[in-house]
Every structure is written in C-alpha cells, then in structure tokens.
Design a protein around this motif. Structure first.
Motif, PDB file in Angstrom:
ATOM      1  N   ILE A   6       0.853  -1.191   0.000  1.00  0.00           N
ATOM      2  CA  ILE A   6       0.000   0.000   0.000  1.00  0.00           C
ATOM      3  C   ILE A   6       0.889   1.242   0.000  1.00  0.00           C
ATOM      4  CG2 ILE A   6      -1.777   1.299   1.275  1.00  0.00           C
ATOM      5  CD1 ILE A   6      -2.550  -1.402   2.607  1.00  0.00           C
ATOM      6  N   ASP A   7       0.642   2.143  -0.946  1.00  0.00           N
ATOM      7  CA  ASP A   7       1.390   3.403  -0.972  1.00  0.00           C
ATOM      8  C   ASP A   7       0.436   4.506  -1.371  1.00  0.00           C
ATOM      9  OD1 ASP A   7       4.740   4.022  -1.388  1.00  0.00           O
ATOM     10  OD2 ASP A   7       3.272   5.587  -1.879  1.00  0.00           O
ATOM     11  N   LEU A   8       0.613   5.680  -0.768  1.00  0.00           N
ATOM     12  CA  LEU A   8      -0.280   6.804  -1.078  1.00  0.00           C
ATOM     13  C   LEU A   8      -0.012   7.380  -2.462  1.00  0.00           C
ATOM     14  CD1 LEU A   8      -0.453   8.948   2.180  1.00  0.00           C
ATOM     15  CD2 LEU A   8      -2.036   7.207   1.347  1.00  0.00           C
ATOM     16  N   ARG A  12       3.499   5.723  -8.093  1.00  0.00           N
ATOM     17  CA  ARG A  12       4.375   4.611  -7.716  1.00  0.00           C
ATOM     18  C   ARG A  12       3.625   3.281  -7.803  1.00  0.00           C
ATOM     19  NH1 ARG A  12       8.995   4.929  -3.198  1.00  0.00           N
ATOM     20  NH2 ARG A  12       9.657   6.414  -4.743  1.00  0.00           N
ATOM     21  N   TYR A  47      -6.157   1.492   1.732  1.00  0.00           N
ATOM     22  CA  TYR A  47      -5.805   0.894   3.018  1.00  0.00           C
ATOM     23  C   TYR A  47      -6.770  -0.233   3.430  1.00  0.00           C
ATOM     24  CZ  TYR A  47      -1.912   3.637   4.978  1.00  0.00           C
ATOM     25  OH  TYR A  47      -0.678   4.169   5.259  1.00  0.00           O
ATOM     26  N   ALA A  59       6.679   0.926   6.475  1.00  0.00           N
ATOM     27  CA  ALA A  59       8.009   1.251   5.919  1.00  0.00           C
ATOM     28  C   ALA A  59       7.982   2.598   5.210  1.00  0.00           C
ATOM     29  CB  ALA A  59       8.464   0.143   4.971  1.00  0.00           C
ATOM     30  N   GLY A  61       8.561   6.692   4.524  1.00  0.00           N
ATOM     31  CA  GLY A  61       9.762   7.523   4.650  1.00  0.00           C
ATOM     32  C   GLY A  61       9.787   8.259   5.989  1.00  0.00           C
ATOM     33  N   THR A  62      11.018   8.406   6.545  1.00  0.00           N
ATOM     34  CA  THR A  62      11.192   9.153   7.805  1.00  0.00           C
ATOM     35  C   THR A  62      12.338  10.143   7.610  1.00  0.00           C
ATOM     36  OG1 THR A  62      12.505   7.263   8.554  1.00  0.00           O
ATOM     37  CG2 THR A  62      10.265   7.433   9.416  1.00  0.00           C
ATOM     38  N   TYR A  73       4.678  11.466   7.719  1.00  0.00           N
ATOM     39  CA  TYR A  73       4.310  10.266   6.934  1.00  0.00           C
ATOM     40  C   TYR A  73       3.975   9.120   7.894  1.00  0.00           C
ATOM     41  CZ  TYR A  73       6.721  12.877   3.277  1.00  0.00           C
ATOM     42  OH  TYR A  73       7.133  13.857   2.416  1.00  0.00           O
ATOM     43  N   ALA A  77       0.380   7.301   8.427  1.00  0.00           N
ATOM     44  CA  ALA A  77       0.213   5.859   8.217  1.00  0.00           C
ATOM     45  C   ALA A  77      -0.412   5.216   9.463  1.00  0.00           C
ATOM     46  CB  ALA A  77       1.568   5.215   7.903  1.00  0.00           C
ATOM     47  N   SER A  95      10.506   1.424   9.332  1.00  0.00           N
ATOM     48  CA  SER A  95      11.105   2.734   9.025  1.00  0.00           C
ATOM     49  C   SER A  95      12.141   3.076  10.087  1.00  0.00           C
ATOM     50  CB  SER A  95      10.034   3.824   9.047  1.00  0.00           C
ATOM     51  OG  SER A  95       8.989   3.535   8.159  1.00  0.00           O
ATOM     52  N   GLU A 128      15.192  -1.868   9.188  1.00  0.00           N
ATOM     53  CA  GLU A 128      15.514  -2.195   7.798  1.00  0.00           C
ATOM     54  C   GLU A 128      16.994  -1.889   7.615  1.00  0.00           C
ATOM     55  OE1 GLU A 128      13.589  -3.313   4.954  1.00  0.00           O
ATOM     56  OE2 GLU A 128      15.738  -3.518   4.687  1.00  0.00           O
ATOM     57  N   LEU A 130      19.062  -3.156   4.982  1.00  0.00           N
ATOM     58  CA  LEU A 130      19.580  -3.558   3.681  1.00  0.00           C
ATOM     59  C   LEU A 130      20.150  -2.349   2.949  1.00  0.00           C
ATOM     60  CD1 LEU A 130      16.468  -5.665   2.696  1.00  0.00           C
ATOM     61  CD2 LEU A 130      18.483  -6.371   4.005  1.00  0.00           C
ATOM     62  N   LYS A 182      19.812   0.030  14.376  1.00  0.00           N
ATOM     63  CA  LYS A 182      19.852   0.605  13.024  1.00  0.00           C
ATOM     64  C   LYS A 182      20.688   1.881  13.000  1.00  0.00           C
ATOM     65  CE  LYS A 182      18.955   2.000   8.941  1.00  0.00           C
ATOM     66  NZ  LYS A 182      19.385   1.330   7.738  1.00  0.00           N
ATOM     67  N   LYS A 243      20.971  11.301   6.757  1.00  0.00           N
ATOM     68  CA  LYS A 243      20.019  11.752   7.783  1.00  0.00           C
ATOM     69  C   LYS A 243      20.125  10.960   9.095  1.00  0.00           C
ATOM     70  CE  LYS A 243      16.091   8.834   6.418  1.00  0.00           C
ATOM     71  NZ  LYS A 243      15.761   7.911   7.486  1.00  0.00           N
TER      72      LYS A 243
HETATM   73  N1  LIG Z   1      16.211   3.174   0.894  1.00  0.00           N
HETATM   74  C1  LIG Z   1      16.938   2.342   1.605  1.00  0.00           C
HETATM   75  O1  LIG Z   1      17.841   1.725   1.082  1.00  0.00           O
HETATM   76  C2  LIG Z   1      16.653   2.126   3.101  1.00  0.00           C
HETATM   77  C3  LIG Z   1      17.482   1.265   3.805  1.00  0.00           C
HETATM   78  C4  LIG Z   1      17.252   1.065   5.141  1.00  0.00           C
HETATM   79  C5  LIG Z   1      16.224   1.743   5.767  1.00  0.00           C
HETATM   80  N2  LIG Z   1      15.433   2.596   5.075  1.00  0.00           N
HETATM   81  C6  LIG Z   1      14.359   3.273   5.784  1.00  0.00           C
HETATM   82  O2  LIG Z   1      13.125   2.811   5.258  1.00  0.00           O
HETATM   83  C7  LIG Z   1      12.160   3.869   5.263  1.00  0.00           C
HETATM   84  C8  LIG Z   1      11.633   4.095   3.857  1.00  0.00           C
HETATM   85  O3  LIG Z   1      12.726   4.473   3.031  1.00  0.00           O
HETATM   86  P1  LIG Z   1      12.540   4.624   1.463  1.00  0.00           P
HETATM   87  O4  LIG Z   1      13.888   4.889   0.927  1.00  0.00           O
HETATM   88  O5  LIG Z   1      11.754   3.491   0.915  1.00  0.00           O
HETATM   89  O6  LIG Z   1      11.643   5.960   1.440  1.00  0.00           O
HETATM   90  P2  LIG Z   1      10.808   6.568   0.207  1.00  0.00           P
HETATM   91  O7  LIG Z   1      10.506   7.964   0.610  1.00  0.00           O
HETATM   92  O8  LIG Z   1      11.481   6.270  -1.075  1.00  0.00           O
HETATM   93  O9  LIG Z   1       9.501   5.695   0.182  1.00  0.00           O
HETATM   94  C9  LIG Z   1       8.550   5.808   1.163  1.00  0.00           C
HETATM   95  C10 LIG Z   1       7.193   5.553   0.530  1.00  0.00           C
HETATM   96  O10 LIG Z   1       6.221   5.734   1.530  1.00  0.00           O
HETATM   97  C11 LIG Z   1       5.076   6.276   0.913  1.00  0.00           C
HETATM   98  N3  LIG Z   1       4.217   6.866   1.934  1.00  0.00           N
HETATM   99  C12 LIG Z   1       4.391   8.030   2.608  1.00  0.00           C
HETATM  100  N4  LIG Z   1       3.410   8.197   3.478  1.00  0.00           N
HETATM  101  C13 LIG Z   1       2.576   7.135   3.373  1.00  0.00           C
HETATM  102  C14 LIG Z   1       1.400   6.729   4.034  1.00  0.00           C
HETATM  103  N5  LIG Z   1       0.872   7.451   5.004  1.00  0.00           N
HETATM  104  N6  LIG Z   1       0.835   5.573   3.663  1.00  0.00           N
HETATM  105  C15 LIG Z   1       1.377   4.811   2.694  1.00  0.00           C
HETATM  106  N7  LIG Z   1       2.472   5.130   2.039  1.00  0.00           N
HETATM  107  C16 LIG Z   1       3.085   6.284   2.379  1.00  0.00           C
HETATM  108  C17 LIG Z   1       5.623   7.280  -0.060  1.00  0.00           C
HETATM  109  O11 LIG Z   1       4.684   7.599  -1.068  1.00  0.00           O
HETATM  110  C18 LIG Z   1       6.837   6.519  -0.604  1.00  0.00           C
HETATM  111  O12 LIG Z   1       6.517   5.789  -1.752  1.00  0.00           O
HETATM  112  C19 LIG Z   1      12.876   5.080   5.853  1.00  0.00           C
HETATM  113  O13 LIG Z   1      12.627   5.141   7.225  1.00  0.00           O
HETATM  114  C20 LIG Z   1      14.327   4.785   5.599  1.00  0.00           C
HETATM  115  O14 LIG Z   1      15.165   5.448   6.512  1.00  0.00           O
HETATM  116  C21 LIG Z   1      15.627   2.787   3.740  1.00  0.00           C
END
Ligand SMILES: NC(=O)c1ccc[n+]([C@@H]2O[C@H](COP(=O)([O-])OP(=O)(O)OC[C@H]3O[C@@H](n4cnc5c(N)ncnc54)[C@H](O)[C@@H]3O)[C@@H](O)[C@H]2O)c1
Length: 417
Positions: A6-8, A12, A47, A59, A61-62, A73, A77, A95, A128, A130, A182, A243
């Motif tokens: 599920i993504d808003l 995407r 949802y 998962a 974004g933070t 975000y 969620a 996240s 997370e 990876l 993390k 960050k």
């Molecule tokens: N990118 C990485 O390699 C990685 C690695 C480890 C940890 N993380 C952590 O994972 C989390 C996500 O990272 P990312 O890179 O995927 O972020 P991103 O911003 O690329 O993706 C987050 C997604 O969440 C969606 N979203 C936002 N609010 C929402 C809601 N209320 N309901 C549903 N969907 C919603 C957004 O549209 C977006 O597609 C972060 O906390 C990041 O720190 C990321």
C-alpha cells in the motif's frame, strides 16, 4: 504469503502494477513479475486490505529536517491503520526512527482506534538494514533484529521472520534497543567513510595510493572481525546516511548529551564534492586548461555505484560547482531516469557515453556502474581533448587500468590516489 503493498503515491503504485521497478536492484524485477503474475502480490493506494492482514509492516519515509525527524508520513500511516486494526494482528515498524518513537509516537496513534497494544494487537520494531543495490542478497543473509513492545509481540515478530525469510533473529530486549541498532549501524558507516575520506586526503599529499593502504590495513583482526576501513569517494549520499546520523545526534541532544563524532563525520563527508571539484580544477590546470574553458563529461550521477538513485547524490554539488566555474558539463547515467536527471541536474543527459565524452577535457567517473566496463576510453581517445584527464570519484580503477590510461595520453587522478 499473500502480500498487499500500500502506498499513497498513485504514480508509484501504477508503475509497480505495470511491472516497472524504479530502482536498479538485482533480482527485483523477476520477483515483482512472479508476485504480480501469481496474484500473491497486489499493489494499491487503498488501506482497506489492512483489516484482512495478519501482519502489517510500516516502511514509510522518515526524513530529517534541521536534525529533527519529519514524522508526518509515519503519523499519517499510523492514523490510517488505527481505525482498521483488529484483534490478533501484529504491526511491525521498519522505518528508521529515533529511539523512543515506536513506543511514544507509533503505539499511542495505533491505539487511538480503540484497541490496546500488547493486549489486542502486537507491536515490534525491526530495523531495515539492507543497502540499495544488494538488498535481496542481504535480505536472505542478514540477521533481523527484533525488539517487541512485550515478550509476546517480540515472539510473534521473530516467528514471522523465521517463517518468511528464515534468517537469524537477533533478540533485542526493547524496541528502543532495536531502534538504536539501526542508528548505530549507519552512524558507524558514516563515521568510517569520513575516516577513509580524510585518510585519502592525507594519502594524496603524501603521494601514496589510499587503496593500497586500506587493503593492507584491513588485513588484521580486531575485535570480532577484521579492521574494515571503507572506501573514500566523491561523497556520501542517499536517503539514509545523510540523515540517520542526525537522528542519533538529536536523540542525544534532546537528552542533554553532546555527540562530537556525528557532526564531524557529516562535515568531512559533505566536504568531498568540493574536494572533487578542486581535484578537477588542479588536473585541468596541470594540462594548461582553466575550468571556464573546459568540457567535463560526468559519467554516473547516482549516489552510489550500480543504482540510478539520485536522492542526495553528491554528484549534484560537483556538477553545480563545475558549472559555477564556467565549465560545460555533459552527464551520462544509464541507470538513472533521464527525466529525473534533467529535473535534478537542470541538464538534458547524454543518451550515450560517446555523446557525453565527445570533446571532453575531463572525464569525471563519479558513480561507476558495472556497464561502464564496456566503455573503452582508449578506443574513444580521438574524440576527446588531447590533454584529457580522468578523475575517478569512486571507480577505484586498478593500477593496470591507470597505467593503460596514462600510456594512451590520459591524465589520471583519484580520490587519495
Ligand atoms: N532506501 C533504503 O535503502 C533504506 C534502507 C534502510 C532503511 N530505510 C528506511 O526505510 C524507510 C523508507 O525508506 P525509502 O527509501 O523506501 O523511502 P521513500 O521515501 O522512497 O519511500 C517511502 C514511501 O512511503 C510512501 N508513503 C508516505 N506516506 C505514506 C502513508 N501514510 N501511507 C502509505 N504510504 C506512504 C511514499 O509515497 C513513498 O513511496 C525510511 O525510514 C528509511 O530510513 C531505507
């Protein structure tokens, strides 16, 4: 498992439903196709399916702004989930968040729907960890750290990961401990790279090859593993390392503790794009050119090798610096979306490497994707300026490759080499 993503963001979701992966990740397209084709994976902006799920993974974004977590975000969620949770479900937060957020922000928001965490539903934090470009391999091999709201939540999360992924479980005694796991990982990585970058700067003035030093330094054992100095580069980018250390710093500051290593490491790593611009200027000067007269071909604009991800890419400040100095800059990156490159960099990317390289006074390899191995600079030598210099931001060319470049009239300069 049946999985609903599920993504808003409707764009995407539509992209995934059309079987398109935004990021270059080995094995991911095949998994996406098989999931969608078998019906085991569905993607939606709705949802609604949450109520049918046994396990809900958050998962979103933070990001961090001015060292503070932007938590809207996450809050949105949790609020969406709250009204849909039912008894017996398990919620797992993945996240990256500052310590205490699972307990103080996520749990109360989820409870606002009327159910009680620990009694009606479970809650666990499982970071997370990876890294992009190796995510599937690491998913199948990395241990998963689990911190639960209560022992039952922790046991349910551990059982879920054992059944789905089957890798080792690291039991943390609290959600705060798992949250810190993390952050400690990324604090260490950023700090380690900062040391590698300063080592590279020192090796450069000593006329010593930093890669030789690192390779040899990494051969002794220390603690439970080897010394493991990471590689210096044009800079640290992406959405995490830029960050997460600030989350650590702010968590300490909010508790009256000042951490020195975070801002220092951030400052060193943020200095690297400017350092790279200076290297290019120096090498052009050595060849009798000024930046204002030069054409620079930038190969690779993503924040790391073998991804097309432009988030916080250190290549952007390099390109900006070069253009501010009057240089003509051509960019080429076969993994990055050309429309996104045009938007972020303000230049239309070249369609091919030879197009970018034509007339170049400097080839700046700032992300070195595997497919660049097929670009033979020597074979294209005639199309470039006679004094062309190769500046290596993270290609880590072998001594043999560098000798070959030099035999064919290229200058070469790397970070710390
Ligand atoms: N990118 C990485 O390699 C990685 C690695 C480890 C940890 N993380 C952590 O994972 C989390 C996500 O990272 P990312 O890179 O995927 O972020 P991103 O911003 O690329 O993706 C987050 C997604 O969440 C969606 N979203 C936002 N609010 C929402 C809601 N209320 N309901 C549903 N969907 C919603 C957004 O549209 C977006 O597609 C972060 O906390 C990041 O720190 C990321």
């Amino acid at each position: 498992m049946d999985v609903v993503g599920i993504d808003l963001d409707p764009a995407r979701v539509a992209q995934l439903a059309r079987r398109r992966c935004a990021f270059s990740e080995p094995g991911l397209p095949e998994l996406l196709y098989s999931g969608l084709d078998s019906g085991r994976l569905r993607v939606t902006t709705d949802y609604g399916p949450v109520s049918d799920a046994d396990v809900v993974i958050i998962a979103v974004g933070t990001p961090v702004q001015d060292t503070r977590l932007v938590d809207h975000y996450l809050r949105a969620a949790c609020t969406e989930l709250a009204g849909r949770l039912r008894r017996g479900q398990l919620v797992i937060l993945k996240s990256t968040v500052p310590p205490g957020v699972s307990r103080k922000v996520v749990a109360p928001l989820l409870e606002s729907g009327g159910l009680t965490v620990g009694e009606d539903f479970g809650l666990a934090f499982c970071p997370e960890r990876l890294s992009e470009g190796r995510a599937l391999h690491e998913l199948r091999t990395f241990p998963i750290a689990v911190g639960g709201w209560c022992p039952d939540s922790a046991a349910a999360a551990a059982a879920f990961w054992r059944r789905t992924i089957g890798t080792e479980i690291i039991h943390c005694t609290s959600m705060e401990s798992a949250e810190m796991v993390k952050l400690a990982n990324n604090w260490w990585i950023d700090h380690n790279i900062a040391m590698a970058n300063e080592l590279a700067k020192l090796c450069a003035v000593l006329d010593v090859d930093v890669l030789e030093v690192i390779a040899a330094a990494n051969t002794i054992r220390k603690g439970t593993g080897n010394v493991n100095i990471l590689l210096p580069s044009v800079g640290v980018g992406g959405s995490c390392l830029t960050k997460d250390p600030w989350m650590v710093w702010r968590a300490a500051r909010d508790r009256g503790l000042d951490l020195d290593t975070v801002p220092v490491a951030r400052k060193v790593n943020d200095s690297m794009p400017g350092y790279t611009v200076d290297l290019i200027v120096e090498e052009l000067a050595r060849a009798g050119r000024s930046l204002g007269q030069a054409k620079i071909a930038v190969l690779g604009v993503a924040f790391k090798n073998n991804t097309g991800d432009l988030r916080a890419t250190p290549v952007l400040p390099v390109v900006t610096g070069l253009r501010e100095g009057g240089a003509e800059v051509a960019v080429f990156d076969p993994l990055a979306d050309p429309a996104e490159v045009a938007k972020v960099f303000g230049v239309t990317p070249a369609r091919t490497a030879p197009e970018a390289l034509a007339g170049a006074d400097c080839i700046a390899v700032l992300a070195r994707h595997d497919e660049f191995a097929e670009i033979d600079f020597v074979a294209l030598r005639e199309s470039m300026a006679p004094s062309c210099v190769i500046v290596d931001g993270r290609a880590y060319y072998s001594r043999e490759a560098i000798d070959r470049f030099r035999r064919h009239g290229f200058g070469y300069r790397g970070i710390g080499r």
